[in-house]
Each structure stands twice: as C-alpha cells, then as structure tokens.
Design an enzyme around this catalytic site. Structure first.
Site, PDB file in Angstrom:
ATOM      1  N   LYS A 246       0.824  -1.217   0.000  1.00 47.58           N
ATOM      2  CA  LYS A 246       0.000   0.000   0.000  1.00 47.58           C
ATOM      3  C   LYS A 246       0.850   1.255   0.000  1.00 47.58           C
ATOM      4  O   LYS A 246       0.576   2.189  -0.749  1.00 47.58           O
ATOM      5  CB  LYS A 246      -0.871   0.051   1.264  1.00 47.58           C
TER       6      LYS A 246
ATOM      7  N   ARG B  39      -9.508   1.434   9.852  1.00 48.28           N
ATOM      8  CA  ARG B  39      -9.091   0.054  10.082  1.00 48.28           C
ATOM      9  C   ARG B  39     -10.183  -0.748  10.788  1.00 48.28           C
ATOM     10  O   ARG B  39     -10.025  -1.955  10.968  1.00 48.28           O
ATOM     11  CB  ARG B  39      -7.854   0.007  10.994  1.00 48.28           C
TER      12      ARG B  39
ATOM     13  N   ARG C  47      10.902  -6.739   3.694  1.00 45.01           N
ATOM     14  CA  ARG C  47      11.020  -5.346   4.163  1.00 45.01           C
ATOM     15  C   ARG C  47      11.853  -5.298   5.444  1.00 45.01           C
ATOM     16  O   ARG C  47      12.675  -4.401   5.631  1.00 45.01           O
ATOM     17  CB  ARG C  47       9.614  -4.782   4.421  1.00 45.01           C
TER      18      ARG C  47
ATOM     19  N   ARG D 188      11.256  -1.822  11.857  1.00 44.79           N
ATOM     20  CA  ARG D 188       9.968  -1.600  12.504  1.00 44.79           C
ATOM     21  C   ARG D 188       9.725  -2.736  13.474  1.00 44.79           C
ATOM     22  O   ARG D 188       9.748  -3.900  13.086  1.00 44.79           O
ATOM     23  CB  ARG D 188       8.859  -1.568  11.444  1.00 44.79           C
TER      24      ARG D 188
ATOM     25  N   ARG E 119      -0.635  -9.097  13.658  1.00 43.62           N
ATOM     26  CA  ARG E 119      -1.132  -8.000  12.811  1.00 43.62           C
ATOM     27  C   ARG E 119      -2.106  -8.542  11.763  1.00 43.62           C
ATOM     28  O   ARG E 119      -3.132  -7.937  11.486  1.00 43.62           O
ATOM     29  CB  ARG E 119       0.032  -7.287  12.112  1.00 43.62           C
TER      30      ARG E 119
HETATM   31  P1  AMP Z   1       0.682   0.884   9.128  1.00 45.22           P
HETATM   32  O1  AMP Z   1       1.932   1.649   8.825  1.00 45.22           O
HETATM   33  O2  AMP Z   1      -0.537   1.468   8.474  1.00 45.22           O
HETATM   34  O3  AMP Z   1       0.824  -0.596   8.900  1.00 45.22           O
HETATM   35  O4  AMP Z   1       0.419   1.058  10.704  1.00 45.22           O
HETATM   36  C1  AMP Z   1       1.329   0.592  11.669  1.00 45.22           C
HETATM   37  C2  AMP Z   1       0.637   0.408  13.013  1.00 45.22           C
HETATM   38  O5  AMP Z   1       0.081   1.657  13.442  1.00 45.22           O
HETATM   39  C3  AMP Z   1      -0.553  -0.534  12.980  1.00 45.22           C
HETATM   40  O6  AMP Z   1      -0.160  -1.895  13.123  1.00 45.22           O
HETATM   41  C4  AMP Z   1      -1.362  -0.046  14.178  1.00 45.22           C
HETATM   42  O7  AMP Z   1      -0.791  -0.463  15.405  1.00 45.22           O
HETATM   43  C5  AMP Z   1      -1.179   1.459  14.089  1.00 45.22           C
HETATM   44  N1  AMP Z   1      -2.225   2.074  13.221  1.00 45.22           N
HETATM   45  C6  AMP Z   1      -2.050   2.727  12.028  1.00 45.22           C
HETATM   46  N2  AMP Z   1      -3.212   3.148  11.530  1.00 45.22           N
HETATM   47  C7  AMP Z   1      -4.170   2.766  12.431  1.00 45.22           C
HETATM   48  C8  AMP Z   1      -5.584   2.883  12.481  1.00 45.22           C
HETATM   49  N3  AMP Z   1      -6.272   3.492  11.508  1.00 45.22           N
HETATM   50  N4  AMP Z   1      -6.229   2.367  13.560  1.00 45.22           N
HETATM   51  C9  AMP Z   1      -5.562   1.763  14.563  1.00 45.22           C
HETATM   52  N5  AMP Z   1      -4.240   1.581  14.564  1.00 45.22           N
HETATM   53  C10 AMP Z   1      -3.530   2.092  13.522  1.00 45.22           C
END
Ligand code: AMP
Length: 193
Positions: free
Chosen positions: A13, A88, A127, A135, A146
């Site tokens: 994404k 989410r 990654r 990360r 996740r």
């Molecule tokens: P991402 O980079 O979008 O994969 O986000 C990394 C982490 O941030 C996720 O695994 C969640 O812990 C948190 N996170 C990001 N966006 C959201 C969201 N919309 N709702 C809840 N947690 C989020």
C-alpha cells in the site's frame, strides 16, 4: 478525489499510495506514518500509540479518529486526499462517514489491494531484512498478530464499502508498475463517471 486505500499489512500500500498521490496531486494521509512520527518525537500520543503498535495491536479508535479529524481540517485536504491505513475498523469508518458528511465531502472510491497471506509474510520479511530503520511490528513474532487483527477488524470494511457501492478491488500481485497500471485504470474509470 477522496480515496481510501485498503489492504492487509505488507500488501504494498505504501509504495502504491506514494505513486497515486503524485498522480492525483492530493495529500497522502497515512495514520501509520503519523503515529510513527509521534512515536519518534516521544509525544504523549506517540508513547501511547507505541504500546499498541509494537505489540501488533490497533491503536484505540477514539485516538485515531481525533488525529484524523484534525488532519482533515487542514487546508491542503480541501481538494481531496488519499487515506492510507485508515479506517481500520467499522467504528472508524462510521466516524469518518460522519466527518465527511459534516464537511459535505463524500468519498469517491475505496481501493482494496488484494494479496494472499503467503505473499504478505514473504514481503514483510523482505522489508524487515532490507530496512535499516527496523519496525518493531515487522518482527516475525508480531506479524501473525497483525494479520489476525486485520482479518478480525479490518476485513469487514470490504463489505461495509461494497454496500455503499464504493469498493474497487485490485490484484496486488505483480511488479510495482503492473499494479500501479491497474490502479490508474480504475481511478480513471471512476473519475470519468
Ligand atoms: P501501518 O503503517 O498502516 O501498517 O500502521 C502501523 C501500526 O500503526 C498498525 O499496526 C497499528 O498499530 C497502528 N495504526 C495505524 N493506523 C491505524 C488505524 N487506523 N487504527 C488503529 N491503529 C492504527
């Protein structure tokens, strides 16, 4: 255009969103990036979020909705935006619907990048190995958590947006160029209707 970009962790994404915002000339609103920035700056929000993120859990809806509401109020969102990693949960999607309704800014489309689980785990591992700034949530012990949260809480959004007639699913397997060409096709089609 106002677009939501959905897809499981590791679907690519972030890469595709970066190309799409350049193509559409709209801001890229990634809640994951915003939270990582808060964490890096050690703000109260960042420290709270890190306790969830690092364990592979979602940050609470109320925290995320407040953060997004403030971001969407900024002037650069007036001409459209791409939401990446948000919503989410169905609760977040309802909150977003309310915010956009109040602003009289309906969504144009919800893009879903579809990639199967085996390919996802392979990409996340790639990654992790390739990234200097590792990360915590790409740790192989956290990835299944996740994916499970994604399935339980985020997957129902596909049905939510399908019912609103906004969902466009795209095959996320292929080269970056191939996948982006598919995205462009769908965006052009929706834009011209
Ligand atoms: P991402 O980079 O979008 O994969 O986000 C990394 C982490 O941030 C996720 O695994 C969640 O812990 C948190 N996170 C990001 N966006 C959201 C969201 N919309 N709702 C809840 N947690 C989020």
């Amino acid at each position: 255009m106002r677009i939501i970009f959905l897809g499981p962790p590791g679907a690519g994404k972030g890469t595709q969103a970066a190309r799409l915002v350049a193509f559409l000339n709209v801001p890229h609103i990634s809640t994951g990036d915003m939270l990582r920035e808060e964490k890096r700056r050690q703000t109260p929000l960042g420290l709270l979020a890190a306790s969830y993120m690092d364990a592979g859990h979602l940050v609470p809806d109320s925290v995320i909705l407040e953060m997004v509401q403030q971001r969407l109020a900024r002037p650069d969102c007036a001409g459209g935006f791409l939401l990446d990693g948000f919503p989410r949960t169905v609760e977040q999607a309802r909150g977003l619907d309310q915010m956009l309704h109040q602003r009289n800014q309906p969504l144009d489309m919800v893009l879903n990048l579809a990639v199967d689980d085996e390919e996802l785990c392979r990409r996340i591992e790639h990654r992790r190995l390739a990234s200097a700034a590792q990360r915590a949530d790409d740790d192989p012990r956290v990835v299944p958590q996740r994916l499970a949260e994604y399935r339980r809480l985020t997957l129902p959004l596909l049905q939510y947006y399908r019912e609103q007639g906004l969902l466009e699913s795209i095959d996320g397997v292929g080269t970056v160029d191939e996948v982006f060409a598919r995205i462009q096709n769908v965006v052009e089609r929706v834009r011209s209707t």
